[in-house]
Design a protein around this motif. Structure first.
Motif, PDB file in Angstrom:
ATOM      1  N   MET A 285       0.846  -1.188   0.000  1.00 40.19           N
ATOM      2  CA  MET A 285       0.000   0.000   0.000  1.00 40.19           C
ATOM      3  C   MET A 285       0.886   1.244   0.000  1.00 40.19           C
ATOM      4  O   MET A 285       2.059   1.186   0.391  1.00 40.19           O
ATOM      5  N   ASP A 318      -6.326   5.383   5.744  1.00 41.87           N
ATOM      6  CA  ASP A 318      -6.503   4.644   4.492  1.00 41.87           C
ATOM      7  C   ASP A 318      -7.106   3.270   4.764  1.00 41.87           C
ATOM      8  O   ASP A 318      -7.974   2.791   4.016  1.00 41.87           O
ATOM      9  N   GLU A 321     -10.743   3.800   5.882  1.00 37.97           N
ATOM     10  CA  GLU A 321     -11.579   4.186   4.732  1.00 37.97           C
ATOM     11  C   GLU A 321     -11.914   2.956   3.886  1.00 37.97           C
ATOM     12  O   GLU A 321     -13.047   2.819   3.403  1.00 37.97           O
ATOM     13  N   ARG A 322     -10.961   2.075   3.735  1.00 37.27           N
ATOM     14  CA  ARG A 322     -11.204   0.838   2.992  1.00 37.27           C
ATOM     15  C   ARG A 322     -12.271  -0.013   3.691  1.00 37.27           C
ATOM     16  O   ARG A 322     -13.111  -0.634   3.035  1.00 37.27           O
TER      17      ARG A 322
END
Length: 527
Positions: A285, A318, A321-322
């Motif tokens: 990522m 991140d 949010e995923r």
């Protein structure tokens, strides 16, 4: 029957002590293959840590510092040794009862191992091994102890001969030979226990960082840090902390061994799309690197539990949010591979402060003692609410539903770092010659930055110090001030002003429940 001599009582006590030590050593070795934390002494020590009241824990950290774990384990060992000495004395008349007490002692350690949050049924094996070996060594040494058979017979109702007669010649063996045989057996048990325990410790402490771990370059890099005042102001804290010198404060009595190949991070709870991610997937990522200062809430004013370095990892926002965090979530409940749980306000992990799941510090993969393979790093929060080591789970939930380890012990929920300044040089209570003395140290106010540092001598006016280079609002700031020192006893005091223009509070507060506050002062003798 005549009374047992002091020498005989000592012999029985030694039998009990060596039985316990050998059993613990074997248990420690078995735990190295099962789970180092299931070692009898470590399991009992962890139970003691969890059951210790907060004021006592704070006293231990304040008194012993980073040696608190060693002191705790030594205390457990001493208590166990005293119990073992008593068991040995019981064996003079009731050898079977003494053997049963050895089993009970090991059983308590086994229970402690099974009560750990991450325990599995096999974690009882070290205690089982300790019990078997302990009983065997106890009865083996008793058979070698001069006069034991006579004492056992007398306690069973045979009063024809005195145990003192048998201490002179037991079963036809001259006393000198009998004592020599016992001493050889005791020495063998001692050496064996030491060797087995050392091997167990070596295996338990085996490196957990595989050579195959490599990290890609971060997508978002930090600007190079400026050169600090390290070489300009003698005695000042280094601007960048070497990972080997980075402070460590946690409840783990043994560093968890994590297999990076099987490790995964679970993201679940009140989310739309729960998922798990492997280490390889995590590092693929987009990663960031940031310069961040971390400090422990247990730090007293002027204390040492604070360090600064460059971290690299994946932004927590991140990952969340995923997963799709649902409405109503107010905390992220994180869990370590060793069962430690920590609560972090969800806002601190989703705002622009760049909280991350860190996989590297100081340009290298995380050392095992600092959370390998991944840990939480949350700028602006004390470690007890935002720096979970050996991270394995992030659960979106509420404070009303789930209470983490420190929350259960009535520590603060938000854990925002307070503005502080510390004097590193000169040393408190040291004597210096009159003349120019450079006063220096560090100041921090993560999330706000440091705008100004001032120094006061005795009750004089505040003097503005010179600030070192700026590493960012989440990084500490070095400072120094040249003092024309006059003879006498002097109090030096420092205070900081953060980036918002707010001067740190002079109000003195203990670390519990939300961090220490107050001005740092030292006494210097100029003569």
């Amino acid at each position: 029957m005549q009374p047992t001599t002091k020498t005989q009582r000592l012999g029985y006590a030694v039998c009990g002590l060596l039985a316990a030590l050998t059993g613990m050593a074997v248990g420690h070795l078995v735990a190295a293959f099962v789970d180092p934390a299931s070692s009898p002494v470590l399991a009992v020590g962890s139970t003691v840590v969890d059951a210790t009241p907060t004021p006592v824990k704070e006293w231990a950290v304040r008194t012993f510092g980073t040696a608190d774990k060693a002191v705790l384990l030594s205390s457990v060992a001493v208590v166990t040794a005293l119990a073992a000495l008593g068991i040995g004395l019981v064996a003079r008349r009731r050898p079977s009862l003494a053997g049963a007490l050895v089993v009970v002692l090991a059983g308590l350690a086994g229970l402690a191992a099974l009560l750990r949050p991450t325990a599995s049924p096999v974690d009882v094996l070290p205690a089982f091994a300790a019990a078997v070996v302990g009983v065997a060594v106890l009865h083996g040494l008793l058979r070698l102890l001069p006069g034991h058979r006579a004492a056992a017979s007398a306690s069973a109702g045979d009063h024809h001969e005195s145990p003192l007669d048998h201490s002179a010649q037991a079963d036809g063996v001259p006393s000198t030979t009998g004592r020599r045989t016992f001493l050889v057996g005791a020495a063998g048990a001692t050496v064996g226990a030491a060797a087995v325990g050392a091997l167990g410790q070596r295996l338990a402490a085996a490196p957990t960082l595989p050579a195959s771990v490599s990290l890609p370059a971060p997508a978002s890099t930090a600007d190079p840090l400026p050169t600090g005042l390290d070489g300009k102001v003698k005695g000042i804290t280094k601007f960048v902390t070497d990972p080997k010198d980075f402070y460590r404060v946690d409840t783990a009595l043994v560093i968890p061994r994590v297999d990076v190949e099987s490790w995964k991070l679970e993201v679940d709870g009140m989310v739309e799309r729960p998922f798990s991610i492997t280490f390889d997937e995590l590092v693929k990522m987009p990663m960031v690197e940031r310069d961040i200062t971390l400090n422990c809430v247990s730090n007293e004013v002027g204390g040492p539990y604070i360090s600064s370095t460059r971290w690299q990892g994946v932004l927590v926002r991140d990952l969340l949010e995923r997963a799709g965090v649902k409405q109503g979530v107010d905390q992220i409940f994180s869990e370590s591979t060793d069962g430690m749980t920590i609560s972090t306000p969800v806002e601190a992990l989703t705002d622009d402060r760049d909280a991350m799941v860190a996989v590297a510090m100081g340009g290298q993969p995380l050392p095992a003692r600092h959370g390998f393979p991944a840990r939480l790093v949350t700028p602006g929060l004390y470690g007890f609410v935002g720096a979970t080591k050996w991270l394995t789970r992030l659960t979106a939930t509420t404070y009303a539903k789930d209470k983490a380890y420190w929350t259960q012990r009535d520590w603060a929920i938000d854990g925002t770092v307070k503005t502080q300044a510390r004097i590193d040089t000169p040393r408190g209570l040291a004597t210096y010659a009159p003349g120019r003395i450079v006063v220096g140290g560090v100041a921090w106010a993560q999330g706000r930055g440091i705008k100004e540092v001032e120094v006061r001598v005795d009750d004089g006016p505040w003097q503005k110090a010179t600030l070192g280079p700026d590493g960012g609002t989440d990084y500490w700031r070095q400072w120094y001030w040249a003092w024309d020192a006059k003879s006498g006893r002097h109090d030096l005091t420092v205070r900081a002003t953060d980036g918002t223009g707010t001067v740190q509070t002079a109000e003195r507060a203990d670390p519990f429940p939300g961090g220490a506050s107050g001005y740092h002062s030292i006494v210097v003798i100029v003569s």
